[in-house]
Design a protein around this motif. Structure first.
Motif, mmCIF file in Angstrom:
data_model
loop_
_atom_site.group_PDB
_atom_site.id
_atom_site.type_symbol
_atom_site.label_atom_id
_atom_site.label_comp_id
_atom_site.label_asym_id
_atom_site.label_seq_id
_atom_site.Cartn_x
_atom_site.Cartn_y
_atom_site.Cartn_z
ATOM 1 N N ASN B 182 0.956 -1.147 -0.155
ATOM 2 C CA ASN B 182 0.120 0.115 0.133
ATOM 3 C C ASN B 182 0.716 1.397 -0.064
ATOM 4 N N THR B 183 0.307 2.249 -0.521
ATOM 5 C CA THR B 183 1.125 3.587 -0.518
ATOM 6 C C THR B 183 0.340 4.539 0.733
ATOM 7 N N VAL B 184 0.826 5.183 1.463
ATOM 8 C CA VAL B 184 0.410 6.207 2.283
ATOM 9 C C VAL B 184 0.636 7.280 1.686
ATOM 10 N N LEU B 185 -0.601 8.096 1.249
ATOM 11 C CA LEU B 185 -0.603 9.269 0.615
ATOM 12 C C LEU B 185 -0.694 10.636 1.620
ATOM 13 N N ARG B 186 -1.000 10.202 2.615
ATOM 14 C CA ARG B 186 -1.297 11.088 3.817
ATOM 15 C C ARG B 186 -1.187 10.507 5.225
ATOM 16 N N ASP B 187 -0.442 10.850 5.980
ATOM 17 C CA ASP B 187 -0.352 10.042 7.336
ATOM 18 C C ASP B 187 -1.604 10.699 8.235
ATOM 19 N N GLY B 188 -1.991 9.976 9.301
ATOM 20 C CA GLY B 188 -2.920 10.577 10.026
ATOM 21 C C GLY B 188 -3.016 9.605 11.304
ATOM 22 N N CYS B 195 -8.168 3.261 0.363
ATOM 23 C CA CYS B 195 -9.162 3.640 -0.917
ATOM 24 C C CYS B 195 -8.332 2.983 -2.066
ATOM 25 N N ASN B 196 -8.885 3.202 -3.340
ATOM 26 C CA ASN B 196 -8.184 2.907 -4.695
ATOM 27 C C ASN B 196 -8.953 3.510 -5.830
ATOM 28 N N GLY B 197 -8.363 3.519 -6.797
ATOM 29 C CA GLY B 197 -8.929 4.066 -8.137
ATOM 30 C C GLY B 197 -9.446 5.614 -7.948
ATOM 31 N N SER B 198 -10.586 5.840 -8.274
ATOM 32 C CA SER B 198 -11.092 7.056 -8.386
ATOM 33 C C SER B 198 -11.319 7.684 -7.141
ATOM 34 N N MET B 199 -11.408 6.882 -6.071
ATOM 35 C CA MET B 199 -11.752 7.137 -4.711
ATOM 36 C C MET B 199 -10.551 7.812 -3.876
ATOM 37 N N VAL B 200 -9.481 7.827 -4.436
ATOM 38 C CA VAL B 200 -8.178 8.307 -3.792
ATOM 39 C C VAL B 200 -8.236 9.585 -3.945
ATOM 40 N N GLY B 201 -8.709 10.100 -5.059
ATOM 41 C CA GLY B 201 -8.758 11.521 -5.206
ATOM 42 C C GLY B 201 -9.926 12.176 -4.062
ATOM 43 N N ASP B 216 -7.693 13.734 12.384
ATOM 44 C CA ASP B 216 -6.459 13.504 11.540
ATOM 45 C C ASP B 216 -6.643 12.153 10.933
ATOM 46 N N ALA B 217 -6.968 12.313 9.356
ATOM 47 C CA ALA B 217 -7.121 10.983 8.831
ATOM 48 C C ALA B 217 -5.818 10.643 7.988
ATOM 49 N N ALA B 218 -5.568 9.441 8.025
ATOM 50 C CA ALA B 218 -4.558 9.018 6.899
ATOM 51 C C ALA B 218 -5.299 8.393 5.684
ATOM 52 N N VAL B 219 -4.624 8.611 4.449
ATOM 53 C CA VAL B 219 -5.345 8.259 3.304
ATOM 54 C C VAL B 219 -4.372 7.344 2.737
ATOM 55 N N ILE B 220 -4.520 5.956 2.493
ATOM 56 C CA ILE B 220 -3.822 4.985 1.924
ATOM 57 C C ILE B 220 -4.366 4.392 0.830
ATOM 58 N N ASN B 221 -3.567 4.386 -0.266
ATOM 59 C CA ASN B 221 -3.661 3.524 -1.842
ATOM 60 C C ASN B 221 -3.769 2.362 -1.580
ATOM 61 N N VAL B 222 -4.572 1.353 -2.058
ATOM 62 C CA VAL B 222 -4.514 0.133 -2.127
ATOM 63 C C VAL B 222 -4.950 -0.335 -3.148
ATOM 64 N N SER B 223 -3.934 -0.053 -4.228
ATOM 65 C CA SER B 223 -4.046 -0.201 -5.554
ATOM 66 C C SER B 223 -3.763 -1.863 -5.862
ATOM 67 N N SER B 224 -2.909 -2.716 -4.978
ATOM 68 C CA SER B 224 -2.707 -3.721 -5.136
ATOM 69 C C SER B 224 -3.925 -4.694 -4.447
ATOM 70 N N MET B 225 -4.883 -4.929 -4.902
ATOM 71 C CA MET B 225 -6.052 -5.489 -4.299
ATOM 72 C C MET B 225 -5.592 -7.241 -4.179
ATOM 73 N N LYS B 226 -4.783 -7.739 -4.854
ATOM 74 C CA LYS B 226 -4.105 -9.000 -4.760
ATOM 75 C C LYS B 226 -2.887 -9.120 -5.475
ATOM 76 N N PRO B 227 -1.729 -9.530 -4.697
ATOM 77 C CA PRO B 227 -1.668 -9.694 -3.394
ATOM 78 C C PRO B 227 -2.041 -8.485 -2.379
#
Lengths: 291, 318
Positions: B182-188, B195-201, B216-227
């Motif tokens: 996963n990619t931490v785009l914003r820590d919190g 989130c992933n896809g369009s919902m990341v924005g 204080d919300a972290a936003v994490i991109n879960v582009s890799s659904m599997k694995p």
């Protein structure tokens, strides 16, 4: 060990790149193959003897007289490919691969068992198998992809695809019939096992097939029919397939479901069932002429 | 955040990689102008196969090409690929061969074409297949890096879910796709939005608004659904204690379900899922549809705030 052992009646594989057998020898091999098919499904207490017995003569001819293959080098780049699209005929394909020397014939008796690679339907993990199959209708498309790859790589190998007649009820087949014609894959040879029986009933009762020859021709394929149990006629059909041409080839093998075992012939009862008991088993071996 | 087309980037990358990788072949089913594989077809016509409106033939032929040493990219609209689920299962995944399904026009952002074209269950379907890996990129930077990775490092089946719409660029220019991370785009520290896809924005904007409400919300991109990056999810379940998921997909069998699975097995915390419910989409502008189906920025903010309201209420009662 080589084919001479087999002529002496032993269960040994035939190794070596090319063979050129006369019809009598091919008959001996297919007789031995029929015996194994019956032994395998009876040992496994399951499996598909009917459609294996109908295609085994064609397979015998292909693997012993037609295809450019080498059991000692299964990844040979220019080898001819064969796809058993009717993947339930696994007893037939496994048997012929073993007899041709791809793996020891002793392994055939592991068919459908937990510690064996010989999956119920054709499995790519078995030496000599090009692709897993079992869900009908997909092998012709795979064959098309292989034929396209040969053209891209300027390789001269051919791709043979064995289809069941019930199988061509699948739409995937006809999509690919169109596409192969578009791409002029003259290196793609489909062989229809026209045994006229599918799982439930006669094909004409389940889904009337009409004039398959005319249908294939209208899709842009070169078509011929032959007797799939007569080696002389099988030889003629593959000579036709080998002629230089622009189109893919559709060979209709007129066959008998369960050929060689009287009670299995022309019935759907043994499409997916082994001999029911020891008596049936022995009768089958006797009729085949097993030694 | 500027917005860019993921499918356009896919087309460009195919052409660029096709130059140096002669083993790449591309198949499409009469949608090459929309999926952008047409760019490859124009440059390398001999390696491009327009199979017509025949998805089953396309997928099986791709399997045959892959079995013959090719790297096959297969593209159409996401919804139409699923009609070949069984070809994908038997001929590609069971053989475990080098076929990459890169589909476009997934989810409700197809917009005006309506429910027939808005597939919201595809990620779940594909994640269920043994040997299949599933990636839902968030932006063009991710598509670019992912394409390099797929071509240079992988030889097995992948499903890549792209969209019709342009998406905001959320990753740094030097971002490198790492499978299963996963990619931490914003820590919190209070709440994590997976989130992933369009919902990341959407989630990044929502996080800004939540900050104004002292969350204080972290936003994490879960582009890799599997694995799936279980480790990262557990870590943030522990550090923030509250989880929101946001996906342009059904919450059943999607990102929300998978996150809930992981935390319930490893470290149970409450998971609030934002996404499509058990319903088909409908025609409309995509931004209208996000609101209509309660998947807009405001919905994420409201859900985030509600996490803490619920908690207060609970504490008062006890």
């Amino acid at each position: 060990m080589d084919w001479r052992d087999l002529q002496m009646g032993e269960y040994s594989g035939v190794t070596g790149k090319t063979t050129d057998f006369n019809d009598d020898t091919l008959l001996k091999i297919s007789k031995k193959a029929r015996e194994y098919i019956i032994r395998m499904v009876y040992e496994a207490k399951s499996g598909h003897p009917g459609g294996s017995l109908s295609i085994i003569d064609v397979l015998t001819y292909l693997y012993f007289n037609e295809m450019n293959i080498d059991p000692t080098d299964q990844n040979l780049a220019y080898r001819d490919r064969l796809i058993m699209s009717k993947g339930h005929a696994s007893p037939a394909l496994y048997t012929i691969l073993a007899l041709r020397g791809f793996f020891p014939v002793e392994l055939l008796m592991g068919f459908r068992k937990i510690n064996s690679k010989l999956e119920g339907h054709v499995h790519r993990g078995v030496p000599g198998v090009e692709t897993s199959t079992g869900s009908l209708g997909q092998g012709l498309g795979i064959g098309l992809g292989m034929a396209l790859a040969a053209k891209l790589d300027s390789k001269s190998y051919r791709v043979f695809v064995i289809l069941g007649d019930g199988e061509i009820e699948e739409g995937n087949i006809w999509e690919t019939m169109m596409a192969a014609s578009k791409y002029k894959t003259s290196n793609l040879i489909a062989i229809l096992d026209r045994n006229r029986v599918q799982l439930d009933d006669m094909t004409e009762n389940v889904m009337p097939m009409g004039d398959i020859s005319a249908k294939a021709a209208s899709f842009g394929w070169d078509v011929t029919e032959f007797n799939g149990h007569d080696f002389r006629d099988i030889r003629r059909a593959f000579a036709f397939a080998s002629q230089k041409r622009e189109k893919p080839v559709f060979l209709i093998a007129n066959t008998v479901k369960g050929k060689g075992v009287s009670y299995m012939e022309n019935t759907s009862k043994y499409h997916g069932s082994p001999p029911a008991n020891q008596e049936e088993f022995e009768k089958a071996l006797k009729e085949i002429g097993a030694t | 955040m500027s917005s860019e087309s993921l499918r356009e980037k896919y087309g460009e990358k195919l052409v660029a990689l096709g130059e140096s990788h002669k083993e790449i072949v591309v198949l499409d089913a009469d949608l090459s102008s929309s999926t952008r594989t047409g760019m490859f077809g124009k440059k390398f016509p001999e390696r491009f196969f327009n199979m017509g409106i025949s998805e089953q033939s396309m997928v099986t032929a791709a399997a045959g090409l892959a079995l013959s040493g090719k790297k096959a990219f297969v593209s159409t609209f996401a919804v139409f690929l699923t009609r070949t689920y069984e070809q994908i299962r038997q001929s590609v995944c069971y053989n475990n061969i080098d076929v990459k399904f890169v589909v476009t026009h997934s989810g409700i952002t197809v917009g005006e074409d309506g429910a027939t074209h808005q597939i919201i269950e595809d990620t779940g379907i594909m994640c269920g297949l043994p040997n299949m890996k599933v990636i839902v990129p968030a932006d063009t930077v991710e598509v670019s890096s992912l394409m390099d990775y797929l071509v240079e490092k992988t030889r097995t089946p992948y499903y890549v879910r792209l969209s019709r719409e342009k998406f905001p660029v959320v990753n740094q220019p030097d971002y490198k796709f790492i499978e299963g991370k996963n990619t931490v785009l914003r820590d919190g520290s209070d709440l994590t939005i997976f989130c992933n896809g369009s919902m990341v924005g959407h989630a990044l904007i929502a996080a800004e608004e939540l900050k104004h409400q002292a969350i204080d919300a972290a936003v994490i991109n879960v582009s890799s659904m599997k694995p799936f990056d279980r480790e990262n999810i557990i870590k943030y379940a522990k550090s923030t204690g509250h989880i929101l998921t946001a996906e342009e997909h059904s919450i059943y069998n999607g990102l929300g379900s998978r996150v809930a699975e992981v935390v319930s097995e490893e470290y149970p915390v409450s998971v609030v899922r934002i996404g499509m419910r058990d319903t088909f989409g409908k025609s409309g502008k995509s931004w209208e549809l996000f609101d209509y189906f309660h998947m807009g920025i405001k919905d994420i903010v409201d859900a985030g705030v509600k996490c803490f309201l619920e908690e207060d209420k609970y504490e008062t009662v006890s």
